[in-house]
Write a protein that holds these residues in place. Structure first.
Motif, mmCIF file in Angstrom:
data_model
loop_
_atom_site.group_PDB
_atom_site.id
_atom_site.type_symbol
_atom_site.label_atom_id
_atom_site.label_comp_id
_atom_site.label_asym_id
_atom_site.label_seq_id
_atom_site.Cartn_x
_atom_site.Cartn_y
_atom_site.Cartn_z
ATOM 1 N N VAL A 1 0.847 -1.191 0.000
ATOM 2 C CA VAL A 1 0.000 0.000 0.000
ATOM 3 C C VAL A 1 0.883 1.242 0.000
ATOM 4 O O VAL A 1 1.773 1.387 0.834
ATOM 5 C CB VAL A 1 -0.926 -0.002 1.231
ATOM 6 N N GLY A 2 0.679 2.130 -0.954
ATOM 7 C CA GLY A 2 1.426 3.377 -1.035
ATOM 8 C C GLY A 2 2.757 3.272 -1.752
ATOM 9 O O GLY A 2 3.451 4.262 -1.896
ATOM 10 N N TYR A 3 3.150 2.091 -2.216
ATOM 11 C CA TYR A 3 4.405 1.927 -2.949
ATOM 12 C C TYR A 3 4.150 2.262 -4.412
ATOM 13 O O TYR A 3 3.236 1.719 -5.033
ATOM 14 C CB TYR A 3 4.923 0.501 -2.841
ATOM 15 N N LYS A 4 4.972 3.155 -4.985
ATOM 16 C CA LYS A 4 4.762 3.607 -6.364
ATOM 17 C C LYS A 4 6.085 3.756 -7.086
ATOM 18 O O LYS A 4 7.129 3.933 -6.467
ATOM 19 C CB LYS A 4 4.055 4.965 -6.381
ATOM 20 N N LYS B 1 8.881 5.198 -4.630
ATOM 21 C CA LYS B 1 8.354 5.513 -3.297
ATOM 22 C C LYS B 1 8.047 4.177 -2.638
ATOM 23 O O LYS B 1 7.093 3.501 -3.020
ATOM 24 C CB LYS B 1 7.088 6.367 -3.397
ATOM 25 N N GLY C 1 7.982 3.539 0.954
ATOM 26 C CA GLY C 1 7.691 3.590 2.374
ATOM 27 C C GLY C 1 8.825 4.124 3.227
ATOM 28 O O GLY C 1 8.719 4.143 4.448
ATOM 29 N N GLU D 1 12.377 9.612 -1.214
ATOM 30 C CA GLU D 1 12.113 8.967 -2.503
ATOM 31 C C GLU D 1 13.439 8.474 -3.075
ATOM 32 O O GLU D 1 14.431 9.196 -3.085
ATOM 33 C CB GLU D 1 11.469 9.983 -3.434
ATOM 34 N N ASN E 1 2.471 0.499 -10.182
ATOM 35 C CA ASN E 1 3.056 -0.660 -9.524
ATOM 36 C C ASN E 1 3.644 -1.684 -10.502
ATOM 37 O O ASN E 1 3.899 -2.816 -10.120
ATOM 38 C CB ASN E 1 2.017 -1.350 -8.633
ATOM 39 N N LYS F 1 5.253 -7.928 0.941
ATOM 40 C CA LYS F 1 5.396 -6.570 0.427
ATOM 41 C C LYS F 1 6.800 -6.351 -0.100
ATOM 42 O O LYS F 1 7.771 -6.862 0.449
ATOM 43 C CB LYS F 1 5.137 -5.559 1.545
#
Length: 101
Positions: A14-17, A30, A32, A36, A53, A84
């Motif tokens: 979640v939130g990884y880009k 990105k 976590g 960056e 992703n 993850k």
């Protein structure tokens, strides 16, 4: 540039880009952390982000493509309990069992 070899990487979490600059010379991740991560893409490899992703590395030299894909994966390897992290598209990940009560 004619692409003969390619490698797909998936980002799970979640939130990884991931994104690239318009020229495709820098890959931004990105993952976590508090900052960056910026990876400079070598001239023999081209990088595309089809989704936030999904990363695709393309090039003529197989060794350079897989080496750059491995350097991307080393930024956040998959965690063994939740899964993850960054993994190859065709990679099978064996998760560990959690703590028993």
């Amino acid at each position: 540039m004619e692409a003969k070899f390619f490698c797909f990487l998936e980002i799970i979490g979640v939130g990884y880009k991931a994104s690239t600059n318009p020229q495709g010379s820098i890959l931004y991740l990105k993952l976590g952390f508090s900052h960056e991560i910026q990876l400079r893409v070598t001239s023999a490899v081209r990088v595309f982000c089809f989704k936030p992703n999904l990363i695709c590395c393309i090039g003529i030299d197989h060794q350079k493509v897989t080496q750059f894909a491995a350097s991307i994966k080393s930024c956040k390897p998959p965690e063994v309990y939740k899964g993850k992290g960054i993994q190859y598209r065709n990679e099978i990940l064996h998760k560990k069992q959690g703590k028993k009560k």
